[in-house]
Scaffold this active site. Structure first.
Site, PDB file in Angstrom:
ATOM      1  CG  ASP A 343      -1.775   1.200   1.359  1.00 10.75           C
ATOM      2  OD1 ASP A 343      -2.647   1.384   0.497  1.00 10.75           O
ATOM      3  OD2 ASP A 343      -1.576   1.975   2.316  1.00 10.75           O
ATOM      4  CD  GLU A 379      -2.218   2.291  -3.405  1.00 14.58           C
ATOM      5  OE1 GLU A 379      -3.376   2.640  -3.683  1.00 14.58           O
ATOM      6  OE2 GLU A 379      -1.789   2.213  -2.232  1.00 14.58           O
TER       7      GLU A 379
END
Length: 741
Positions: A343, A379
């Site tokens: 993330d 990401e």
């Protein structure tokens, strides 16, 4: 109770069969107390007197799995210089492998008074904080083996442990929403029939249920609020007694592996749940605030935040890097997971303030013999300056391709855009990845992820409808690149519903015929809706859960999606390991290029076609006899030719099948206008014939290419037959006499 010196490594609590070694890093600590908590909640404190390399440690014989514990750290409370030690706060171990309970939002969790932010709070947080739990490391893995699917073979299914299983009718009520539910035969069978090769689990590291959400009757659903980087979230376990969530998680992984499905974890190493200077003191802040967190240089009482959550971990500190690497190795070696999606990975690349792909984090990943061998998905952005880094990660890494998502959405909603951008995205985005010697599989292609509209909502809403979140609609992305097909929200209009279903099939088909690695968000194959809410992070309820009560349209979409995945898996030309070259020299025996771009009239596109901003249709030829790859036995790979016809316009368009050199006869494999799945029992599409491709739809055709070995065998049989026939014609009497004899 006897306390022995113990060892400084491994950090955390390690059970060896007769006792437990406890170890905690803190460079700023002056004293550290180990706190053992009994079943009644009573605390026994033991001072740790052994310190090696800033690691405080002891061995306690007779302690067994299930023992609850925490730490109290004595040291400076000097926020202006970045220090926030407070021994009144019982702290979690950063290395806890199981965690019990949740924080309750009590004022004792904070080091300041609610009414007086500058007043020091020395209330004891015992009974209000979560507790670390000693776990049993022993588990019968049997013959568990990681599936080890190569990237080009992968179809990833992004899913939420609770959201996927909470309403499934074949999963027992008492295990719904848990790791045990994911490992249940009903869910395993569903995933297998769908055809996915990997599940990407939304965060399962122990996270905090934010008290401000609880006060509103909401809760943290997505889980991007980690507090325990080695502990499976206890809210997803059917049984949490004595740290059993760890065993339950392992059983889930074992069941998925037995079905040849990989397990990828969505991990949040960029920040923790302690937030900014107004957050609670749960673990890291009270252990060594300045070592764990990135602080503002001019005023260390504030946190430098590139994540939008209040804090960012200090990635240049070796102890932070050690924690992350120890966590990653633990999940691979002890929990048997197969990869990670990071993330806000751009934050991990910030040693100072800039994003640096040569940072220490990437260096240690590159050289690690364990982590470098699993799937690594970034990401590739965060909220800081220069945070959008799509295409800029190192060669080991794959990336969520946000440009693929945006371009494909725009194409199918009819936005004027250069066809070149669309062409680049569906062929693996060589403009983003080839420069660093990466391949098409560096691109994780997706239309929809957890964050945003579902696929059904993408074609049903022009605007977000987030009123249920209690933020007056100010949360969530406002620019969704969506199109409601003429009516906002749910409707009984049959034409609108049919168009929406067609658009969903368009997106799914485009995803499955694109080069790269497809990722499907859970429930999109079922037409799942969140009623226009594009930010269900706080909606742990039916709004966000998958509804398994399917109507006929949803069942049809599921069948179509399974067929599209199966088609991709069966044909290597749809999942090449190398970029297209555009000519025949990088293939095999074909005189045609490995890819040819065609107009709807079957002629090759020229430069002017690529720059036409209003163009919304094209045809793509994929040469199955020009794949520059070999199988595991070293044999050259060949496949059928494929023809992809795209019509994103609002009118039907007649497409002409290209001339015979491309193929004489074509069979229909997928047709999104009405969901046809082939080969259909219909007349083949012959070269130079015209066929109407309806508005807002696409067609996938294929023709059989005979593999070399079969072609050579057939030619050999033909030559032999010709030789025999010739011999017979030369001496017919002899032949008849021999036959008579």
């Amino acid at each position: 109770m006897d306390i022995w010196p113990g060892r400084p490594y491994p950090l955390g609590a390690t059970y060896d069969g007769t006792g437990v070694n406890f170890a905690l890093f803190s460079e700023v600590a002056e004293r550290v107390e180990l706190c053992l908590i009994d079943d009644a909640g009573a605390e026994t404190r033991h001072e740790l007197v052994e310190v090696d390399g800033y690691v405080w440690h002891a061995y306690v014989p007779g302690v067994h799995p299930g023992q609850r514990y925490g730490f109290r750290v004595h040291g400076p409370y000097d926020p202006a210089n970045g220090h926030r030690c407070n021994p009144a706060k019982l702290l979690l171990s950063p290395y806890a492998k199981a965690i019990e309970g949740q924080i309750d939002g009590d004022e004792s969790l904070f080091s300041y008074r609610f009414g007086k932010p500058d007043a020091f709070n020395d209330d004891d947080s015992l009974g209000h904080n979560m507790l670390s739990v000693v776990t049993n490391p022993f588990f019968d893995w049997g013959h568990d083996r990681p599936p080890r699917h190569q990237y080009h073979e992968s179809v990833i299914y992004e899913m939420h442990v609770k959201g996927l299983t909470m309403t499934h009718p074949d999963v027992p009520d008492d295990v719904r929403g848990t790791y045990a539910a994911i490992g249940h035969p009903a869910i395993i069978e569903y995933l297998t029939n769908l055809g996915v090769t990997a599940v990407e689990l939304l965060p399962v590291h122990q996270f905090v249920n934010d008290s401000h959400l609880v006060d509103q009757g909401l809760s943290n659903y997505w889980g991007y609020n980690t507090i325990g980087f080695m502990a499976p979230h206890n809210g997803y376990a059917a049984d949490t007694a004595n740290g059993q969530q760890t065993t339950e998680f392992k059983a889930m992984v074992k069941a998925l592996h037995a079905a040849n499905i990989e397990v990828i974890l969505d991990v949040v190493y960029n920040h923790t749940a302690e937030g900014n200077e107004r957050g609670p003191t749960i673990a890291f802040r009270g252990i060594d605030n300045a070592a764990y967190y990135r602080l503002v240089d001019e005023d260390k009482s504030h946190y430098y935040d590139t994540t939008g959550t209040g804090n960012s971990l200090l990635m240049r500190n070796p102890h932070v890097l050690q924690l992350i690497m120890d966590s990653l190795r633990y999940w691979v070696l002890d929990m048997h997971v197969d990869g990670f999606r990071f993330d806000l990975a751009a934050t991990l690349a910030r040693q100072f303030h800039e994003v640096d792909k040569l940072s220490a984090f990437f260096d240690i990943i590159q050289q690690d013999p364990v982590i470098s061998q699993v799937k690594l998905i970034a990401e590739p952005w965060d909220l800081g300056d220069g945070g959008y880094q799509v295409g800029n990660f190192p060669p080991l890494w794959t990336e969520w391709n946000g440009k693929y998502r945006d371009t494909v959405r725009d194409f199918w909603r009819g936005e004027p855009a250069a066809l070149g951008e669309f062409a680049s995205r569906i062929t693996g985005s060589s403009d983003l990845y080839a420069h660093s010697d990466r391949r098409p599989t560096a691109s994780i292609n997706f239309i929809v992820a957890h964050d945003g509209f579902t696929l059904r909502d993408l074609v049903s809403y022009n605007e977000k409808h987030n009123e249920a979140n209690g933020e007056n609609g100010n949360d969530g992305e406002s620019h969704n690149r969506s199109w409601n097909c003429g009516t906002e929200g749910e409707t009984d209009d049959a034409a609108v519903k049919a168009l929406r279903l067609r658009q969903q099939r368009n997106f799914i088909t485009t995803l499955m015929v694109s080069q790269g690695v497809p990722m499907l968000a859970h429930g999109d194959e079922l037409g799942r809706t969140q009623r226009g809410n594009n930010n269900v992070y706080a909606q742990d309820n039916e709004l966000a859960w998958v509804d398994w009560d399917l109507d006929e349209d949803q069942q049809g979409l599921l069948r179509f999606t399974s067929a599209a995945i199966a088609l991709r898996q069966a044909h290597p030309v749809l999942r090449r390991r190398r970029f297209f070259a555009g000519d025949a020299s990088h293939g095999g025996q074909s005189e045609l290029g490995d890819i040819v771009w065609l107009r709807p009239d079957g002629t090759e596109m020229d430069d002017s076609d690529w720059s036409t901003g209003y163009a919304q249709s094209l045809m793509v030829f994929l040469n199955g006899d020009a794949i520059p790859e070999s199988d595991d036995m070293g044999r050259r790979i060949t496949d059928e030719h494929f023809l992809l016809m795209f019509n994103a316009s609002g009118s039907d368009i007649d497409f002409r099948v290209p001339p015979a050199p491309f193929g004489d006869h074509w069979v229909l494999r997928l047709e999104t206008a009405d969901g046809t799945v082939g080969p259909a029992d219909v007349k083949p599409w012959d070269a130079l014939t015209e066929h109407a491709v309806p508005a807002h739809s696409m067609v996938v055709l294929s023709t059989v290419v005979v593999p070399d070995e079969e072609r050579e065998a057939a030619e050999g049989r033909a030559r032999e037959a010709a030789r025999v026939a010739a011999k017979k014609s030369e001496n017919p009497r002899s032949s008849r006499a021999k036959k008579k004899a």
